[in-house]
Design an enzyme around this catalytic site. Structure first.
Site, short mmCIF file in Angstrom:
data_model
loop_
_atom_site.label_atom_id
_atom_site.label_comp_id
_atom_site.label_asym_id
_atom_site.label_seq_id
_atom_site.Cartn_x
_atom_site.Cartn_y
_atom_site.Cartn_z
CE LYS A 1 3.73 -9.87 0.76
NZ LYS A 1 4.28 -9.01 1.82
CD GLN B 1 -1.78 -4.16 2.19
OE1 GLN B 1 -1.51 -3.17 2.86
NE2 GLN B 1 -1.18 -4.41 1.04
CE LYS C 1 -2.58 -0.62 -0.75
NZ LYS C 1 -1.49 -0.10 0.10
CE LYS D 1 0.34 -1.61 6.36
NZ LYS D 1 0.78 -1.56 4.96
N GLY E 1 7.65 -4.49 4.70
CA GLY E 1 7.98 -3.23 5.33
C GLY E 1 6.90 -2.19 5.12
CG ASP E 2 3.69 0.80 6.08
OD1 ASP E 2 3.14 0.69 4.98
OD2 ASP E 2 3.41 1.70 6.90
CB THR F 1 5.37 1.83 -3.46
OG1 THR F 1 5.43 0.59 -2.76
CG2 THR F 1 4.05 2.51 -3.16
CG ASN G 1 12.45 3.13 -0.21
OD1 ASN G 1 13.47 3.78 -0.31
ND2 ASN G 1 12.42 1.90 0.23
CB SER H 1 5.41 -7.83 -1.53
OG SER H 1 6.14 -6.80 -0.90
#
Length: 444
Positions: free
Chosen positions: A89, A110, A113, A125, A164-165, A208, A239, A376
């Protein structure tokens, strides 16, 4: 040379010319030495060597046609780093700076996290050096469809679920999902950050930024304090920054500065967020346009100057290494008490050391910006159950996750003799869960 240092040296030798990956690995591995001392079985199982090596790296070309009919070619990446606790993820980043080093650093971060959220998701990622800025919707659609035509072979609802990023918002997710659905002939939760009309989740856009403020609020509460009356600086204008500003203001803070890649605005009376939202979300404009509508604000070219503004709380929400040692020293000199990272690795190792030595409460990215991936995962749960939760339901779950992240990293730091060091706490708490899962799986 001890075990951790040897693994780090080998990593750098085996992965030359990857500075961002080296930086992330150094920050993580050097905090794990006390864990290795307490768990010699990890060294016997070569756990760290396996932890820092991705399970799979996919690199591919992305050919697409621009509006003039010219064929363009970009690079695409997906690093599936660790699936010990769940399917991979992690976001997709479309930006000219994207390379393998950056994707690997993001993927390594990630893992921890995602572990910290307490949800069953592994770390991955991806992205491309494609730049969406200045492109038409048709060009972006052409690129996204070509990108997904290769990526779809490697992802799935129970295998790898991108999100998304930077450079990948609702528009891009829509094009990517549409192509996946066409190629696979199935409508499943394979991408998160989807539109509400086709399986998305409420709060995902805000997640976030809201999560960043929730974990900072918990750190403030632990010290008998709150956001009320605090002066806040937020870098970025996407965002994360916008919704961190929204939530901080709702808790009584005064946000006085924000920036995008061109420069920053300073509004001593407090940012008027509705103006920023209109500029960035509706007009897709630049932050400098703010001063055309709010005459009391000032605009400054360049970004570094934002960290010279006195504040109580700094929330870096733009990109990696935006706060260097010089900026950290200025923040400390001007009275900052809390720094919480909304972006991925926005503070250099030298900056982090300055914050910690100065007594600043420093909340690292892998904990502080985990709200996005947590939501997510909540979107994944809704997709799997064919259900839809209200805004209040998702927001409450998000807040609870962020509070638990703070408490878990605080507890881990204290257990290993580093009370108040949340870098140590976050890395240790996240790593131990992954390590135990890897040990249970055997040598794989």
């Amino acid at each position: 040379m001890n075990y951790v240092s040897q693994v780090l040296e080998n990593l750098k030798n085996n992965n030359p010319n990857e500075p961002e990956f080296h930086q992330a690995a150094t920050e993580i591995l050097m905090t794990l030495a006390p864990v290795m001392e307490k768990h010699p079985e990890y060294e016997q199982a070569a756990l760290l060597e396996r932890f820092v090596e991705p399970e799979r790296v996919v690199m591919f070309r992305v050919p697409w046609v621009d509006d003039s009919g010219k064929v363009r070619v970009n690079k695409g990446y997906r690093v599936q780093f660790n699936s010990a606790i769940g399917p991979y993820k992690g976001g997709l980043r479309f930006h000219p700076s994207v390379n393998l080093s950056i994707i690997k650093f993001l993927g390594l971060e990630q893992i921890l996290k995602n572990s910290l959220t307490g949800l069953p998701i592994g770390g991955g990622k991806g992205g491309s050096d494609f730049n969406p800025k200045g492109k038409s919707d048709r060009e972006i659609m052409n690129f996204c469809q070509s990108f997904m035509t290769e990526l779809y072979r490697h992802i799935g609802a129970d295998t790898d679920v991108p999100a998304g990023d930077i450079g990948v918002g609702g528009r891009e997710i829509g094009y990517l999902f549409g192509q996946y659905k066409r190629l696979r002939n199935e409508h499943v939760g394979v991408l998160t950050g989807r539109g509400l009309s086709y399986g998305g989740s409420l709060v995902r856009t805000e997640a976030t930024g809201y999560g960043l403020v929730y974990i900072t609020e918990e750190a403030l509460k632990a010290r008998g304090d709150s956001f009320k009356g605090k002066t806040v600086i937020i870098s970025g204008a996407g965002n994360v920054a916008i919704y961190a500003c929204e939530k901080a203001q709702s808790l009584g803070a005064k946000v006085v500065a924000m920036y995008d890649s061109d420069g920053y605005i300073y509004e001593p009376d407090g940012i008027k967020l509705e103006v920023v939202k209109n500029i960035k979300e509706v007009k897709r404009g630049r932050i400098k346009d703010y001063v055309n509508e709010v005459k009391t604000a000032k605009y400054f070219e360049g970004c570094r100057g934002i960290w010279t503004i006195p504040c109580d709380i700094a929330l870096p929400c733009a990109t990696q290494n935006e706060i260097d040692a010089a900026s950290a020293e200025k923040l400390v000199k001007n009275g900052v008490k809390y720094v919480a990272e909304g972006a991925n690795m926005p503070s250099t190792l030298e900056a982090i050391e300055i914050f910690q030595k100065s007594g600043v409460v420093f909340l690292p990215a892998k904990a502080a910006n985990a709200g996005g991936v947590a939501t997510s995962a909540l979107e994944m749960a809704q997709s799997s159950g064919r259900m839809f939760w209200t805004f209040e339901e998702v927001d409450a779950k998000l807040k609870n996750i962020m509070i638990n992240i703070y408490r878990n990293m605080e507890s881990a730091a204290k257990e290993y003799g580093y009370e108040g060091n949340y870098v140590m706490g976050a890395n240790i708490a996240g790593f131990i869960k992954v390590a135990n899962a890897m040990m249970a799986h055997g040598v794989v």
